[in-house]
Design a protein around this motif. Structure first.
Motif, short mmCIF file in Angstrom:
data_model
loop_
_atom_site.label_atom_id
_atom_site.label_comp_id
_atom_site.label_asym_id
_atom_site.label_seq_id
_atom_site.Cartn_x
_atom_site.Cartn_y
_atom_site.Cartn_z
N ARG A 120 -58.57 27.07 2.84
CA ARG A 120 -59.76 26.95 3.70
C ARG A 120 -61.02 26.72 2.87
NH1 ARG A 120 -60.36 28.90 8.91
NH2 ARG A 120 -58.41 28.68 10.07
N VAL A 121 -61.13 27.46 1.79
CA VAL A 121 -62.31 27.32 0.92
C VAL A 121 -62.34 25.92 0.32
CG1 VAL A 121 -63.43 28.14 -1.18
CG2 VAL A 121 -62.46 29.79 0.43
N ALA A 122 -61.18 25.43 -0.13
CA ALA A 122 -61.12 24.10 -0.73
C ALA A 122 -61.52 23.02 0.28
CB ALA A 122 -59.71 23.83 -1.25
N VAL A 133 -74.29 33.15 10.60
CA VAL A 133 -73.73 32.77 9.31
C VAL A 133 -74.35 31.46 8.81
CG1 VAL A 133 -71.54 33.91 9.77
CG2 VAL A 133 -71.80 31.49 10.34
N VAL A 134 -74.25 31.25 7.52
CA VAL A 134 -74.71 30.01 6.90
C VAL A 134 -73.83 28.85 7.38
CG1 VAL A 134 -74.89 28.79 4.69
CG2 VAL A 134 -75.63 31.18 4.87
N PRO A 135 -74.40 27.71 7.70
CA PRO A 135 -73.58 26.56 8.09
C PRO A 135 -72.52 26.25 7.04
CG PRO A 135 -75.89 26.11 8.52
CD PRO A 135 -75.84 27.40 7.76
N GLY A 136 -71.33 25.88 7.49
CA GLY A 136 -70.24 25.62 6.58
C GLY A 136 -70.57 24.58 5.53
N MET A 195 -66.05 35.28 3.89
CA MET A 195 -65.95 35.16 5.34
C MET A 195 -64.52 34.95 5.80
SD MET A 195 -69.08 32.95 6.87
CE MET A 195 -68.12 32.93 8.37
N THR A 196 -63.81 34.03 5.16
CA THR A 196 -62.45 33.70 5.57
C THR A 196 -61.51 34.87 5.36
OG1 THR A 196 -62.89 31.40 4.90
CG2 THR A 196 -60.61 32.00 5.32
#
Length: 303
Positions: A169-171, A139-142, A153-154
């Motif tokens: 989580r996204v925020a 996956v792409v780094p956070g 993803m989440t």
């Protein structure tokens, strides 16, 4: 105890000209370093975790959580432990007590509610780091994810988080990225080529994510390299990991696991750094990596 005293004066808290203490921005980092220091002085005093736990009337598992930096410790309990460990140096004790007070403060992430404790600890350490070296296999780094990619993803979490929990989580992830945008953090990321091909969230979301990666490569504080499929087998190809380096303390390795997260210090940091350097050697150069991302993005647009 001479080395401990030197650590106290320079690692986590700096004593200014006025004699006052100024803490680093992240209480999690301070708590983590306090726990590591308590573990060191306990071991030097030849006191077992069980014996130390009895001193402050907690379980051995709670004592280990304190030493892992997952929970804080109050001044009376800390003083009792330092007495048991034979720590007589007044300056060292003063610093450790100041750290315990700072470690109880709340970080910026607290406003987002009940995040997993392991995630809160990582965010706190990341907030204090000056550089993160990150290897990702899938996956792409956070720190480089778009909001839509992070949301996709989440949402697929096996524990089926509510829409509100997903948005929190996204925020949080977007606010973490302010470390990059503000120039407070350097990121060196190595990705397996598979990261670029896995279609998370659909074609449009993935195309936007590839564009975001290209934009990131133009930042002075981001280095991005890709290990191509043609490279074959390489070091640590089954394990993603982070190395967090700090200006005022020893580095930490973080490995996320399904049944628990691992934090390692000391010799493990050195070994993982050797592995990370090997990964960078196996990867394409930053410019060639950017060219590959551009090519894959272009192919997606034409499909």
């Amino acid at each position: 105890m001479t080395s401990q005293k030197a650590w106290a004066c320079s690692v986590v808290l700096r004593r200014g000209a006025s004699g006052t203490m100024t803490a680093m921005e992240s209480p999690t980092f301070v708590r983590f370093q306090l726990g590591a220091q308590l573990r060191r002085v306990r071991e030097e005093a030849s006191v077992t975790a069980e014996q130390a736990a009895d001193v402050i009337e907690v379980s051995a598992s709670t004592l280990r959580r304190i030493e892992a930096g997952r929970v804080g410790i109050k001044a009376p309990a800390l003083n009792a432990l330092l007495d048991r460990y034979g720590v007589a140096d007044a300056e060292l004790r003063d610093t450790l007590l100041s750290m315990a007070k700072t470690g109880k403060q709340r970080g910026w992430w607290a406003k987002y509610g009940d995040l997993p404790s392991s995630y809160r600890q990582y965010i706190g350490l990341e907030s204090a780091a000056e550089e993160v070296q990150n290897f990702e296999t899938l996956v792409v780094p956070g720190l480089l994810q778009t909001a839509d990619y992070a949301r996709a993803m989440t949402s697929e979490d096996a524990f089926e988080p509510s829409p509100e929990a997903v948005e929190r989580r996204v925020a949080v992830r977007m606010q973490r990225q302010e470390l990059i945008a503000s120039g407070k953090l350097r990121l060196v990321a190595v990705l397996d080529e598979a990261v670029l091909h896995r279609q998370i969230g659909g074609a449009a979301i993935m195309a936007d994510q590839l564009t975001a990666l290209l934009d990131a490569t133009r930042r002075w504080n981001v280095t991005l390299q890709v290990i191509p499929f043609r490279e074959g087998a390489y070091a640590s190809m089954l394990t993603s990991f982070h190395i967090l380096n700090f200006a005022d303390g020893p580095g930490v390795v973080y490995i996320e696991g399904l049944t628990g997260d691992l934090y390692a210090e000391g010799e493990d940091v050195r070994r993982c750094t050797v592995v990370f350097n090997s990964l960078r050697a196996a990867a394409m150069s930053p410019s060639d990596s950017a060219a590959m991302i551009e090519e894959i993005r272009g192919a997606r647009r034409e499909a």
